[in-house]
Design a protein around this motif. Structure first.
Motif, PDB file in Angstrom:
ATOM      1  N   CYS A   1       0.851  -1.189   0.000  1.00 16.35           N
ATOM      2  CA  CYS A   1       0.000   0.000   0.000  1.00 16.35           C
ATOM      3  C   CYS A   1       0.885   1.237   0.000  1.00 16.35           C
ATOM      4  O   CYS A   1       1.766   1.359   0.856  1.00 16.35           O
ATOM      5  CB  CYS A   1      -0.890   0.037   1.248  1.00 16.35           C
ATOM      6  SG  CYS A   1      -1.926  -1.421   1.515  1.00 16.35           S
TER       7      CYS A   1
ATOM      8  N   ASP B   1       3.584   0.954   3.114  1.00 13.35           N
ATOM      9  CA  ASP B   1       3.539  -0.136   4.091  1.00 13.35           C
ATOM     10  C   ASP B   1       3.028  -1.371   3.374  1.00 13.35           C
ATOM     11  O   ASP B   1       2.426  -1.288   2.290  1.00 13.35           O
ATOM     12  CB  ASP B   1       2.614   0.225   5.259  1.00 13.35           C
ATOM     13  CG  ASP B   1       2.908  -0.608   6.517  1.00 13.35           C
ATOM     14  OD1 ASP B   1       3.746  -1.530   6.434  1.00 13.35           O
ATOM     15  OD2 ASP B   1       2.296  -0.336   7.556  1.00 13.35           O
TER      16      ASP B   1
ATOM     17  N   ILE C   1       0.681  -4.864   4.102  1.00 10.95           N
ATOM     18  CA  ILE C   1      -0.264  -5.499   5.013  1.00 10.95           C
ATOM     19  C   ILE C   1      -0.310  -6.988   4.684  1.00 10.95           C
ATOM     20  O   ILE C   1      -0.641  -7.375   3.560  1.00 10.95           O
ATOM     21  CB  ILE C   1      -1.679  -4.886   4.873  1.00 10.95           C
ATOM     22  CG1 ILE C   1      -1.615  -3.350   4.899  1.00 10.95           C
ATOM     23  CG2 ILE C   1      -2.591  -5.429   5.958  1.00 10.95           C
ATOM     24  CD1 ILE C   1      -1.060  -2.749   6.156  1.00 10.95           C
ATOM     25  N   GLU C   2       0.044  -7.799   5.647  1.00 10.74           N
ATOM     26  CA  GLU C   2       0.151  -9.241   5.412  1.00 10.74           C
ATOM     27  C   GLU C   2      -1.170  -9.831   4.943  1.00 10.74           C
ATOM     28  O   GLU C   2      -2.241  -9.519   5.476  1.00 10.74           O
ATOM     29  CB  GLU C   2       0.608  -9.947   6.694  1.00 10.74           C
ATOM     30  CG  GLU C   2       0.895 -11.423   6.502  1.00 10.74           C
ATOM     31  CD  GLU C   2       1.448 -12.088   7.759  1.00 10.74           C
ATOM     32  OE1 GLU C   2       1.627 -13.321   7.747  1.00 10.74           O
ATOM     33  OE2 GLU C   2       1.699 -11.363   8.745  1.00 10.74           O
TER      34      GLU C   2
ATOM     35  N   ASP D   1      -9.898  -4.579   3.416  1.00  9.19           N
ATOM     36  CA  ASP D   1      -9.391  -4.696   4.793  1.00  9.19           C
ATOM     37  C   ASP D   1      -7.998  -4.085   4.908  1.00  9.19           C
ATOM     38  O   ASP D   1      -7.667  -3.401   5.885  1.00  9.19           O
ATOM     39  CB  ASP D   1      -9.312  -6.175   5.213  1.00  9.19           C
ATOM     40  CG  ASP D   1     -10.675  -6.824   5.400  1.00  9.19           C
ATOM     41  OD1 ASP D   1     -11.680  -6.091   5.538  1.00  9.19           O
ATOM     42  OD2 ASP D   1     -10.730  -8.068   5.397  1.00  9.19           O
ATOM     43  N   SER D   2      -7.164  -4.328   3.887  1.00  9.13           N
ATOM     44  CA  SER D   2      -5.792  -3.815   3.908  1.00  9.13           C
ATOM     45  C   SER D   2      -5.762  -2.295   3.876  1.00  9.13           C
ATOM     46  O   SER D   2      -4.941  -1.671   4.563  1.00  9.13           O
ATOM     47  CB  SER D   2      -5.007  -4.378   2.708  1.00  9.13           C
ATOM     48  OG  SER D   2      -4.925  -5.788   2.771  1.00  9.13           O
TER      49      SER D   2
ATOM     50  N   GLU E   1      -8.112  -0.301   5.034  1.00  7.54           N
ATOM     51  CA  GLU E   1      -8.553   0.168   6.350  1.00  7.54           C
ATOM     52  C   GLU E   1      -7.456   0.010   7.389  1.00  7.54           C
ATOM     53  O   GLU E   1      -7.257   0.889   8.245  1.00  7.54           O
ATOM     54  CB  GLU E   1      -9.821  -0.576   6.760  1.00  7.54           C
ATOM     55  CG  GLU E   1     -11.030  -0.201   5.890  1.00  7.54           C
ATOM     56  CD  GLU E   1     -12.264  -1.032   6.190  1.00  7.54           C
ATOM     57  OE1 GLU E   1     -12.114  -2.085   6.870  1.00  7.54           O
ATOM     58  OE2 GLU E   1     -13.363  -0.647   5.749  1.00  7.54           O
ATOM     59  N   GLU E   2      -6.710  -1.100   7.318  1.00 12.01           N
ATOM     60  CA  GLU E   2      -5.614  -1.316   8.261  1.00 12.01           C
ATOM     61  C   GLU E   2      -4.493  -0.305   8.017  1.00 12.01           C
ATOM     62  O   GLU E   2      -3.895   0.224   8.966  1.00 12.01           O
ATOM     63  CB  GLU E   2      -5.085  -2.740   8.123  1.00 12.01           C
ATOM     64  CG  GLU E   2      -3.851  -3.056   8.976  1.00 12.01           C
ATOM     65  CD  GLU E   2      -4.092  -2.908  10.470  1.00 12.01           C
ATOM     66  OE1 GLU E   2      -3.102  -2.725  11.212  1.00 12.01           O
ATOM     67  OE2 GLU E   2      -5.269  -2.955  10.909  1.00 12.01           O
ATOM     68  N   PHE E   3      -4.192  -0.032   6.757  1.00 13.99           N
ATOM     69  CA  PHE E   3      -3.178   0.967   6.403  1.00 13.99           C
ATOM     70  C   PHE E   3      -3.546   2.322   7.008  1.00 13.99           C
ATOM     71  O   PHE E   3      -2.695   3.010   7.598  1.00 13.99           O
ATOM     72  CB  PHE E   3      -3.066   1.060   4.884  1.00 13.99           C
ATOM     73  CG  PHE E   3      -2.153   2.144   4.387  1.00 13.99           C
ATOM     74  CD1 PHE E   3      -0.782   1.941   4.290  1.00 13.99           C
ATOM     75  CD2 PHE E   3      -2.665   3.374   3.989  1.00 13.99           C
ATOM     76  CE1 PHE E   3       0.060   2.944   3.819  1.00 13.99           C
ATOM     77  CE2 PHE E   3      -1.835   4.376   3.522  1.00 13.99           C
ATOM     78  CZ  PHE E   3      -0.468   4.160   3.439  1.00 13.99           C
ATOM     79  N   CYS E   4      -4.796   2.712   6.874  1.00 16.69           N
ATOM     80  CA  CYS E   4      -5.241   4.001   7.411  1.00 16.69           C
ATOM     81  C   CYS E   4      -5.165   4.023   8.936  1.00 16.69           C
ATOM     82  O   CYS E   4      -4.765   5.029   9.532  1.00 16.69           O
ATOM     83  CB  CYS E   4      -6.667   4.300   6.940  1.00 16.69           C
ATOM     84  SG  CYS E   4      -6.794   4.673   5.172  1.00 16.69           S
ATOM     85  N   ARG E   5      -5.524   2.910   9.567  1.00 14.42           N
ATOM     86  CA  ARG E   5      -5.455   2.831  11.041  1.00 14.42           C
ATOM     87  C   ARG E   5      -4.015   2.962  11.523  1.00 14.42           C
ATOM     88  O   ARG E   5      -3.724   3.700  12.474  1.00 14.42           O
ATOM     89  CB  ARG E   5      -6.068   1.516  11.536  1.00 14.42           C
ATOM     90  CG  ARG E   5      -7.568   1.527  11.712  1.00 14.42           C
ATOM     91  CD  ARG E   5      -8.037   0.318  12.508  1.00 14.42           C
ATOM     92  NE  ARG E   5      -7.797  -0.926  11.796  1.00 14.42           N
ATOM     93  CZ  ARG E   5      -8.687  -1.493  10.970  1.00 14.42           C
ATOM     94  NH1 ARG E   5      -9.853  -0.901  10.734  1.00 14.42           N
ATOM     95  NH2 ARG E   5      -8.414  -2.628  10.362  1.00 14.42           N
ATOM     96  N   ARG E   6      -3.121   2.245  10.878  1.00 20.46           N
ATOM     97  CA  ARG E   6      -1.715   2.253  11.308  1.00 20.46           C
ATOM     98  C   ARG E   6      -1.086   3.634  11.222  1.00 20.46           C
ATOM     99  O   ARG E   6      -0.253   4.006  12.060  1.00 20.46           O
ATOM    100  CB  ARG E   6      -0.890   1.294  10.435  1.00 20.46           C
ATOM    101  CG  ARG E   6      -1.091  -0.169  10.710  1.00 20.46           C
ATOM    102  CD  ARG E   6      -0.099  -0.977   9.879  1.00 20.46           C
ATOM    103  NE  ARG E   6      -0.361  -2.406   9.974  1.00 20.46           N
ATOM    104  CZ  ARG E   6       0.364  -3.336   9.346  1.00 20.46           C
ATOM    105  NH1 ARG E   6       1.390  -2.955   8.582  1.00 20.46           N
ATOM    106  NH2 ARG E   6       0.073  -4.615   9.467  1.00 20.46           N
TER     107      ARG E   6
END
Length: 443
Positions: free
Chosen positions: A32, A54, A56-57, A93-94, A96-101
């Motif tokens: 990402c 980044d 995301i696994e 999902d990836s 959303e996780e990227f944005c959270r991190r």
């Protein structure tokens, strides 16, 4: 047709933040990268700021069924139908996780999601009876619905639709980053498949963006990764820092025989490849051949790694740009992709070109994270799809027909993007906006 203005205002400047997504052949993660593109007008240099990268696994729940399809080349309509949607959900999902991190607000900080998705199959050079085609999955409609943002997907089939191979699709970006007034350069990517782009100096006739060309040199990490999974029962998915291969000894006879006997290595550009030639079955057969000669696991990985490196070197010798006296016309090679961090690859390449004074370095030196490049190129392509602007078509391809790549899945901000696009380039007449031929990387 050359673009002209229609007499109205020259339009507003461009400002688009595009999140590029990519999952490579190794399927270890979703890369990402958030890119901010700005441009005063369609005729000015494009500015790119790489804001964050980044990976995301990917969950095993999606890797396993996708790998099974690819390795066996067998599936059902029911399974494919579900995999496409499931990959779309995983990629969402990836995001959303990227944005959270990293503290991004999806609503405010991202305009477009540009996703290559996961390559299921690529027939870029079909055999007799086959059809040139590309199947990349991670449904764009799912991304648009889940994220509320317009998504651009399916870039490769767009290239194939006008008669090109749909890969590597990197020359335009390598040229923009690396073109130099006097230094002939190359960019070597070692992903699952290895590819190279040659960029002649801008001072040379038909140099710079007018002379770029790229092609796949052969296997990259694909064979190495398979061997590592094979010898560690899946505990290691790649040869970290090349340590496993460095502990072994290369069987040069196997390397030379392999490169002599596989027809792909003797084909001139344009040429591209993938798992149809360098997949897990072929890796397993190569491992068996190594073991039949008594090679240890470390020797086998060393030998397989040398195939990747030597295939690239031989491709430069055969198909790289030449000086008037027939020598390789490259002075700097910029490495990127996961395999660029394997010293058993780049040190061998460096040694082979030592007498010619070729300097090897990482693409990071030019301001682009070596592991992020492919995701950045898809962010770029997604931007161009929204603007109605083609990429620069490289040399040594089947046709110079320009095209806009990607399929657009409208999100909640689709009308807003259309307004931005028209405000930026609506005063330009012609089929397309002029392709970007100059880019400034902002730090």
């Amino acid at each position: 047709m050359s673009p002209t203005t229609n007499g109205n205002s020259s339009g507003e400047g461009l400002s688009l933040r595009v999140l590029g997504l990519n999952s490579g052949t190794s399927m270890d993660a979703v890369d990402c990268v958030l890119c901010h593109f700005t441009q005063k007008s369609p005729y000015d240099p494009l500015h790119l700021k790489i804001e964050k990268f980044d990976d995301i696994e990917l969950p095993q729940s999606i890797k396993k069924p996708v790998f099974n399809i690819i390795r066996s080349n067998k599936t059902s309509p029911e399974e494919l139908c579900q995999i496409n949607v499931q990959l779309g959900e995983v990629f969402a999902d990836s995001v959303e996780e990227f944005c959270r991190r990293h503290g991004y607000d999806l609503e405010k900080d991202i305009d477009v999601v540009a996703s290559h998705g996961q390559t299921i199959w690529l027939l870029s050079m079909p055999a007799e009876g086959q059809t040139r085609s590309a199947l990349t999955m991670a449904e764009g409609s799912i991304l648009a619905a889940r994220l509320g943002k317009t998504a651009v997907t399916d870039f490769r089939i767009s290239e194939q639709s006008v008669g090109r191979q749909g890969a590597p699709m990197i020359a335009f970006f390598d040229g923009l980053v690396l073109q130099h007034p006097t230094i002939p350069r190359a960019c070597q990517n070692i992903g699952g498949i290895a590819n190279v782009c040659f960029i002649p100096p801008t001072s040379q006739e038909n140099g710079g963006m007018s002379g770029i060309y790229d092609f796949d040199t052969g296997p990259g990490n694909m064979y190495i990764d398979f061997a590592m999974r094979h010898y560690t029962n899946g505990k290691m998915e790649y040869d970290r820092d090349g340590l496993f291969g460095a502990a072994g000894k290369v069987d040069q006879e196997i390397v030379d025989q392999y490169l002599r006997t596989l027809p792909y290595f003797s084909l001139p550009p344009p040429k591209t490849t993938g798992r149809e030639l360098f997949g897990d079955q072929q890796a397993f057969e190569l491992i068996q051949h190594c073991e039949s000669k008594g090679l240890s696991p470390q020797d086998t990985v060393a030998t397989i790694t040398r195939i990747t490196a030597q295939a690239a070197v031989e491709a430069y010798r055969k198909y790289g740009p030449k000086t008037a006296d027939g020598k390789l016309d490259v002075k700097e090679v910029y490495m990127c992709g996961g395999g660029a961090y394997n010293p058993n690859i780049w040190k061998y390449m460096e040694e082979q070109f030592k007498d010619e004074g070729v300097r090897f370095t990482m693409l990071d030196e030019a301001g682009v994270h070596g592991g992020a490049k492919e995701a950045i190129t898809f962010a770029f392509q997604g931007m161009e799809a929204i603007l109605g602007r083609p990429l620069v078509v490289p040399q040594q391809v089947e046709t110079q027909t320009p095209t806009i790549v990607g399929k657009v899945s409208p999100g909640k901000n689709y009308r807003e993007l259309l307004k931005k696009s028209v405000a930026f380039g609506g005063a330009v007449e012609g089929e397309y906006l002029p392709a970007v031929r100059e880019m400034v990387l902002e730090q």
